[in-house]
Design a protein around this motif. Structure first.
Motif, mmCIF file in Angstrom:
data_model
loop_
_atom_site.group_PDB
_atom_site.id
_atom_site.type_symbol
_atom_site.label_atom_id
_atom_site.label_comp_id
_atom_site.label_asym_id
_atom_site.label_seq_id
_atom_site.Cartn_x
_atom_site.Cartn_y
_atom_site.Cartn_z
ATOM 1 N N PHE A 61 0.833 -1.202 0.000
ATOM 2 C CA PHE A 61 0.000 0.000 0.000
ATOM 3 C C PHE A 61 0.865 1.249 0.000
ATOM 4 O O PHE A 61 1.989 1.249 0.497
ATOM 5 N N ALA A 62 0.305 2.312 -0.576
ATOM 6 C CA ALA A 62 0.983 3.618 -0.575
ATOM 7 C C ALA A 62 0.417 4.416 0.590
ATOM 8 O O ALA A 62 -0.653 5.021 0.487
ATOM 9 N N TRP A 63 1.120 4.418 1.706
ATOM 10 C CA TRP A 63 0.649 5.076 2.919
ATOM 11 C C TRP A 63 0.774 6.598 2.798
ATOM 12 O O TRP A 63 1.580 7.118 2.026
ATOM 13 N N ALA A 64 -0.028 7.297 3.575
ATOM 14 C CA ALA A 64 -0.124 8.750 3.444
ATOM 15 C C ALA A 64 1.227 9.445 3.653
ATOM 16 O O ALA A 64 1.612 10.327 2.885
ATOM 17 N N GLY A 65 1.943 9.066 4.707
ATOM 18 C CA GLY A 65 3.223 9.711 4.991
ATOM 19 C C GLY A 65 4.233 9.503 3.876
ATOM 20 O O GLY A 65 4.963 10.414 3.498
ATOM 21 N N GLY A 66 4.260 8.291 3.334
ATOM 22 C CA GLY A 66 5.161 7.998 2.233
ATOM 23 C C GLY A 66 4.800 8.763 0.975
ATOM 24 O O GLY A 66 5.674 9.263 0.250
ATOM 25 N N GLN A 67 3.497 8.886 0.710
ATOM 26 C CA GLN A 67 3.057 9.638 -0.467
ATOM 27 C C GLN A 67 3.461 11.112 -0.357
ATOM 28 O O GLN A 67 3.952 11.713 -1.317
ATOM 29 N N ALA A 68 3.248 11.687 0.822
ATOM 30 C CA ALA A 68 3.607 13.099 1.023
ATOM 31 C C ALA A 68 5.115 13.295 0.894
ATOM 32 O O ALA A 68 5.585 14.244 0.244
ATOM 33 N N LEU A 69 5.884 12.403 1.479
ATOM 34 C CA LEU A 69 7.340 12.510 1.435
ATOM 35 C C LEU A 69 7.847 12.336 0.000
ATOM 36 O O LEU A 69 8.740 13.073 -0.449
ATOM 37 N N ALA A 70 7.261 11.383 -0.730
ATOM 38 C CA ALA A 70 7.641 11.184 -2.127
ATOM 39 C C ALA A 70 7.347 12.432 -2.957
ATOM 40 O O ALA A 70 8.168 12.869 -3.763
ATOM 41 N N ARG A 71 6.168 13.013 -2.732
ATOM 42 C CA ARG A 71 5.785 14.219 -3.472
ATOM 43 C C ARG A 71 6.759 15.368 -3.180
ATOM 44 O O ARG A 71 7.187 16.076 -4.086
ATOM 45 N N TYR A 72 7.096 15.511 -1.915
ATOM 46 C CA TYR A 72 7.992 16.590 -1.514
ATOM 47 C C TYR A 72 9.372 16.423 -2.160
ATOM 48 O O TYR A 72 9.959 17.392 -2.666
ATOM 49 N N ALA A 177 20.890 14.912 6.952
ATOM 50 C CA ALA A 177 19.607 15.615 6.918
ATOM 51 C C ALA A 177 18.490 14.601 7.166
ATOM 52 O O ALA A 177 18.606 13.442 6.766
ATOM 53 N N ILE A 178 17.421 15.046 7.816
ATOM 54 C CA ILE A 178 16.311 14.156 8.170
ATOM 55 C C ILE A 178 15.018 14.698 7.582
ATOM 56 O O ILE A 178 14.673 15.867 7.789
ATOM 57 N N LEU A 179 14.276 13.846 6.870
ATOM 58 C CA LEU A 179 12.953 14.202 6.371
ATOM 59 C C LEU A 179 11.958 13.139 6.802
ATOM 60 O O LEU A 179 12.205 11.941 6.632
ATOM 61 N N VAL A 180 10.824 13.592 7.352
ATOM 62 C CA VAL A 180 9.798 12.700 7.889
ATOM 63 C C VAL A 180 8.461 13.022 7.230
ATOM 64 O O VAL A 180 8.096 14.196 7.098
ATOM 65 N N GLY A 181 7.735 11.988 6.819
ATOM 66 C CA GLY A 181 6.377 12.164 6.318
ATOM 67 C C GLY A 181 5.387 11.524 7.273
ATOM 68 O O GLY A 181 5.573 10.356 7.663
ATOM 69 N N ASP A 182 4.344 12.256 7.671
ATOM 70 C CA ASP A 182 3.428 11.721 8.686
ATOM 71 C C ASP A 182 2.060 12.403 8.598
ATOM 72 O O ASP A 182 1.979 13.625 8.475
ATOM 73 N N PRO A 183 0.966 11.610 8.682
ATOM 74 C CA PRO A 183 -0.380 12.180 8.624
ATOM 75 C C PRO A 183 -0.964 12.514 10.000
ATOM 76 O O PRO A 183 -2.165 12.396 10.222
ATOM 77 N N GLY A 184 -0.100 12.893 10.946
ATOM 78 C CA GLY A 184 -0.583 13.258 12.273
ATOM 79 C C GLY A 184 -0.827 12.075 13.175
ATOM 80 O O GLY A 184 -1.789 12.052 13.943
ATOM 81 N N THR A 198 2.626 20.696 3.707
ATOM 82 C CA THR A 198 1.428 19.937 4.049
ATOM 83 C C THR A 198 0.635 19.661 2.772
ATOM 84 O O THR A 198 0.502 20.531 1.908
ATOM 85 N N TYR A 199 0.118 18.445 2.663
ATOM 86 C CA TYR A 199 -0.632 18.015 1.483
ATOM 87 C C TYR A 199 -1.945 17.374 1.903
ATOM 88 O O TYR A 199 -2.091 16.899 3.038
ATOM 89 N N GLN A 200 -2.874 17.332 0.966
ATOM 90 C CA GLN A 200 -4.087 16.544 1.121
ATOM 91 C C GLN A 200 -3.885 15.279 0.285
ATOM 92 O O GLN A 200 -3.890 15.327 -0.945
ATOM 93 N N VAL A 201 -3.703 14.143 0.951
ATOM 94 C CA VAL A 201 -3.259 12.926 0.271
ATOM 95 C C VAL A 201 -4.394 11.907 0.160
ATOM 96 O O VAL A 201 -4.985 11.518 1.171
ATOM 97 N N LYS A 213 -6.235 12.379 3.579
ATOM 98 C CA LYS A 213 -5.575 12.630 4.855
ATOM 99 C C LYS A 213 -4.660 13.848 4.749
ATOM 100 O O LYS A 213 -3.813 13.931 3.848
ATOM 101 N N LYS A 214 -4.839 14.783 5.654
ATOM 102 C CA LYS A 214 -3.903 15.903 5.750
ATOM 103 C C LYS A 214 -2.579 15.346 6.254
ATOM 104 O O LYS A 214 -2.502 14.783 7.357
ATOM 105 N N THR A 215 -1.558 15.477 5.444
ATOM 106 C CA THR A 215 -0.279 14.817 5.721
ATOM 107 C C THR A 215 0.857 15.804 5.530
ATOM 108 O O THR A 215 0.850 16.582 4.565
ATOM 109 N N SER A 216 1.811 15.793 6.438
ATOM 110 C CA SER A 216 2.871 16.793 6.402
ATOM 111 C C SER A 216 4.253 16.177 6.288
ATOM 112 O O SER A 216 4.471 15.016 6.623
#
Length: 221
Positions: A61-72, A177-184, A198-201, A213-216
């Protein structure tokens, strides 16, 4: 277990038979072998292996945090371009693939699930990128050369979250450097993080309580 089918010795064939290549909703430049529903695949995995109580098939599955991080990363390739990247708890390999597409010098995609390791290989091939998958538990390990650590959807458990945060701080102290993707998620340590985007994923209702999911995306302060 003696009669345990090393069959799923053929994990690649199992993944290909029970998922299908689909574009990632929030990063359609990337396609992954994805499942339509969690429970049938979960049960089938347990049945094939002859084991009960296995973890869910996070790799399918493409989880919300991963999708947001990939997009970023795709939109801000300067974070990874020319750098050595570690994608922690990689799952499907989505974020690792995004890093390679954004110009990373090399990407190590680590996940302790043997199915995830094979899914990462399959998905890398599907997207025409070279990624090094690893089944080692990287938590607490600082041995490999890394410039950037990427982590999506990891702050879901109190104990694990504390360990992951300490480990990420260790990498930062070593200059990564550290990057984290998480939907809260409940245990996201917001006090330790700075918001980047922040994205709407779009996500599956099989995985989350909402279809969007609002994901940052965050970095350590």
């Amino acid at each position: 277990m003696g009669n345990r089918k090393d069959t799923i010795g053929d994990r690649r064939a199992f993944i290909a038979a029970n998922t299908r290549p689909l574009p990632v909703p929030h990063a359609p430049e990337i396609s992954l072998y994805l499942a339509d529903e969690v429970t049938p695949l979960w049960l089938k995995t347990e049945e094939e292996l002859g084991e009960m109580g296995l973890p869910p098939p996070f790799w399918a599955f493409a989880w919300a945090g991963g999708q947001a991080l990939a997009r970023y990363i795709l939109d801000h390739p300067e974070h990874v371009a020319g750098r050595r990247v570690l994608d922690f708890a990689s799952g499907s390999g989505l974020v690792a693939i995004a890093a390679m597409k954004a110009g990373a010098a090399q990407v190590l995609a680590a996940d302790i699930d043997a199915f995830a390791v094979e899914a990462i290989r399959l998905n890398a091939d599907l997207n025409g990128v070279a990624i090094e998958p690893s089944g080692e538990n990287m938590l607490g390990c600082f041995d490999c050369p890394v410039d950037v650590v990427l982590a999506g959807d990891i702050f879901y458990d109190r104990e694990i979250s504390a360990e992951v945060l300490a480990w990420l701080k260790g990498w930062r102290e070593r200059g990564a450097a550290i990057l984290v993707g998480d939907p809260g998620r409940t245990y996201l340590p917001k006090d330790e993080l700075s918001l980047l985007a922040t994205y709407q994923v779009p996500v599956s209702r099989d995985l989350e309580d909402l279809e969007i999911k609002k994901t940052s995306v965050w970095t350590l302060k």
